[in-house]
Motif scaffolding. Structure first.
Motif, short mmCIF file in Angstrom:
data_model
loop_
_atom_site.label_atom_id
_atom_site.label_comp_id
_atom_site.label_asym_id
_atom_site.label_seq_id
_atom_site.Cartn_x
_atom_site.Cartn_y
_atom_site.Cartn_z
N ASP A 1 43.82 53.58 49.97
CA ASP A 1 42.44 52.68 49.95
C ASP A 1 43.31 51.91 51.42
N ARG A 2 42.52 51.35 52.28
CA ARG A 2 42.71 51.01 53.30
C ARG A 2 42.64 49.41 53.13
N VAL A 3 44.16 48.72 53.34
CA VAL A 3 44.48 46.94 53.00
C VAL A 3 44.98 46.26 54.18
N THR A 4 44.10 45.61 54.61
CA THR A 4 44.49 43.86 55.12
C THR A 4 45.84 43.50 54.57
N GLU A 5 46.52 43.04 56.10
CA GLU A 5 47.77 41.75 55.45
C GLU A 5 47.39 40.23 54.37
N GLY A 6 47.45 40.52 53.70
CA GLY A 6 47.12 39.15 52.63
C GLY A 6 46.13 39.49 51.75
N GLN A 7 45.94 40.78 51.52
CA GLN A 7 44.53 41.26 50.95
C GLN A 7 45.17 41.70 49.00
N ILE A 8 44.74 41.37 48.29
CA ILE A 8 45.05 41.58 46.24
C ILE A 8 45.63 42.64 46.77
N LEU A 9 46.27 42.78 46.12
CA LEU A 9 46.72 44.41 45.49
C LEU A 9 46.63 44.42 43.56
N ALA A 10 47.09 43.37 43.10
CA ALA A 10 46.89 43.00 41.55
C ALA A 10 47.34 42.20 41.38
N GLU A 11 47.58 41.83 40.18
CA GLU A 11 47.49 40.17 39.24
C GLU A 11 48.09 40.45 37.97
N LEU A 12 49.18 39.88 37.87
CA LEU A 12 49.93 39.97 36.14
C LEU A 12 49.58 38.64 35.79
N ASP A 13 49.55 38.95 34.94
CA ASP A 13 49.45 37.45 33.57
C ASP A 13 50.11 36.46 34.02
N PRO A 14 49.54 35.55 34.32
CA PRO A 14 50.64 33.97 34.41
C PRO A 14 50.28 33.32 33.20
N ALA A 15 50.80 33.22 32.12
CA ALA A 15 49.64 32.56 30.74
C ALA A 15 51.51 32.20 30.58
N LEU A 16 52.42 32.49 30.83
CA LEU A 16 53.58 31.77 31.10
C LEU A 16 54.30 31.33 31.77
N LEU A 17 54.01 31.71 33.37
CA LEU A 17 54.32 31.19 34.12
C LEU A 17 53.30 29.46 34.54
N ASP A 18 52.09 30.26 33.68
CA ASP A 18 51.49 28.42 34.06
C ASP A 18 51.96 27.24 32.73
N ALA A 19 52.18 28.18 31.67
CA ALA A 19 53.06 27.13 30.78
C ALA A 19 53.85 26.36 31.09
N GLN A 20 54.63 27.03 31.86
CA GLN A 20 56.02 26.66 32.78
C GLN A 20 55.65 25.26 34.12
N ALA A 21 54.46 25.85 34.41
CA ALA A 21 54.29 24.64 35.65
C ALA A 21 53.52 23.64 34.68
N ALA A 22 53.09 23.58 33.82
CA ALA A 22 52.43 22.41 33.81
C ALA A 22 53.77 21.04 33.05
N VAL B 1 47.36 52.77 52.33
CA VAL B 1 48.74 52.84 50.25
C VAL B 1 48.89 54.14 50.16
N VAL B 2 49.79 54.56 50.83
CA VAL B 2 50.53 55.73 50.35
C VAL B 2 51.19 56.73 48.75
N ASP B 3 51.95 55.10 47.93
CA ASP B 3 51.57 55.40 46.75
C ASP B 3 51.48 54.17 45.99
N ARG B 4 51.48 54.09 44.26
CA ARG B 4 51.17 52.82 43.35
C ARG B 4 51.94 53.89 42.34
N GLN B 5 52.93 52.55 42.01
CA GLN B 5 53.03 52.97 40.74
C GLN B 5 53.56 51.93 39.49
#
Length: 394
Positions: A86-107, A185-189
């Protein structure tokens, strides 16, 4: 009696004539069927041509810039937005991680900031009141100093809480993985549902080639060749995927860091190339030829002709041969032989570049169209031994 003598004389004369005719016929047949002296040699006609001197090695095609995308926080992958190629541009979202723990810590950090702000307000009020009381001598200097110190501590605690809150908000943002560059993207792990753990080393999520229209070859050249390779030299190379295509590049860098494997020393030579159609892919094996020198429209001879040394023919025909054998060979010189006056004649020439099959020569005595001796014919010796014809019709 005389009659008998006459008959015997005639018979003897006839016998002598027959013997003479037989010997003459045999001699004529021997001369006629003897192979010509020229047949002893194989000749080559000199021609003008182009010659290229090069050194060869194998290498691997790689992107000019290959960016490894990781993550600074741990978490479970909940979304993937890109896949291989896939072709991507700078700043494009590639993936998302579960933010639950970090949201709680930020709060939690945000609450700590509010608590620190409240403590600071109280410390400010206490410090102000202590100064008024001290001015009226209702409290001691020590009590005033304690109020001042409590105010400073409250301000420091607020700064610490705000810094921790900023850190947690930043980590919260790291749950969204973005592309640092534009490319392919030449590799996804990773896969959805997989948990990545960022501890001492950031886990690799993707590999992105910044631009496959420009690539490079990392090739390993032997130490015997490395001294002749210079930055800027032209390069020809081929790949197995496109055997009928010829590709070109330029030497960009000769790296001084040597690699030794089984006592063989090699150096990495980096070759840059254009790949406008993007048909070349990372990881392909390239068969590289670095062009050291080129000559156009020059006199060239097969290398076998420069290696040829005539055998001794006769005392008369060995003068030039023996002289050539005794002379000490000078650098960039060689000897070629032409057939002249029934024997090989040595001609000294200046040699130029070579492509391992042909060599450039410079000579005042030779020109295009002249015939030189390439080697001696094995068929001549066989024909001479049996007395058969060699190039002459009956």
């Amino acid at each position: 009696m005389n009659f008998l003598k006459t008959i015997l004389l005639h018979k003897l004369t006839l016998l002598i004539v027959l013997i003479a005719v037989g010997l003459g016929g045999y001699k004529a047949w021997e001369i006629y069927t003897k192979p010509p002296l020229e047949a002893k040699y194989k000749f080559h006609t000199l021609e003008l041509g182009d010659i290229t001197q090069s050194v060869a090695a194998n290498g691997t095609l790689n992107p000019l810039v290959l960016v490894t995308v990781g993550t600074q926080v741990s978490g479970k992958v909940i979304k993937l937005y890109v896949d291989f190629n896939d072709r991507v541009t700078e700043g494009q979202i590639l993936a998302e991680l579960d933010p639950a723990l970090l949201d709680a810590q930020a709060a939690q950090s945000a609450a700590s900031v509010k608590s620190a702000e409240a403590s600071l307000e109280l410390a400010v009020a206490n410090e102000k009141r202590s100064r008024e009381l001290f001015s009226k001598e209702y409290i001691s200097k020590q009590e005033l100093d304690s109020s001042v110190q409590a105010l400073k501590s409250a301000r420091a605690a607020l700064d610490l809480a705000r810094a921790q809150s900023q850190k947690d908000r930043t980590n919260q943002g790291y749950t969204i993985v973005r592309s640092p560059v534009s490319g392919v993207v030449v590799d996804r792990q990773i896969d959805v549902g997989q948990t990545v753990a960022a501890s001492l080393q950031a886990p690799v999520l993707f590999k992105i080639a910044q631009d496959l229209r420009e690539m490079q070859i990392d090739s390993n050249f032997a130490e015997a060749d490395i001294g002749r390779i210079k930055v800027g030299q032209n390069v020809n190379f081929a790949v197995d995927a496109f055997p009928n295509n010829a590709f070109t590049g330029v030497v960009k860098q000769v790296r001084l860091n040597a690699t030794t494997v089984s006592n063989v020393v090699t150096y990495d030579v980096v070759v840059t190339l254009k790949n406008p159609d993007e048909i070349l892919a990372p990881g392909m094996t390239a068969y590289v030829n670095v062009i050291l020198a080129e000559r156009k429209n020059v006199l060239v001879v097969p290398n076998a002709a420069l290696r040829y040394k005539p055998t001794e023919m006769s005392p008369k025909g060995t003068g030039d041969t023996q002289k050539a054998k005794k002379e000490r060979k000078e650098p960039n010189t060689g000897v070629l032989y032409v057939f002249e006056n029934g024997e090989p004649k040595a001609i000294k020439v200046t040699t130029g570049i070579s492509d391992n099959r042909f060599t450039e020569i410079v000579s005042d005595e030779l020109k295009a169209g002249d015939k030189i001796i390439l080697e001696e014919s094995k068929a001549f010796a066989k024909a001479a031994a049996v007395g058969g014809p060699m190039g002459r019709p009956f």
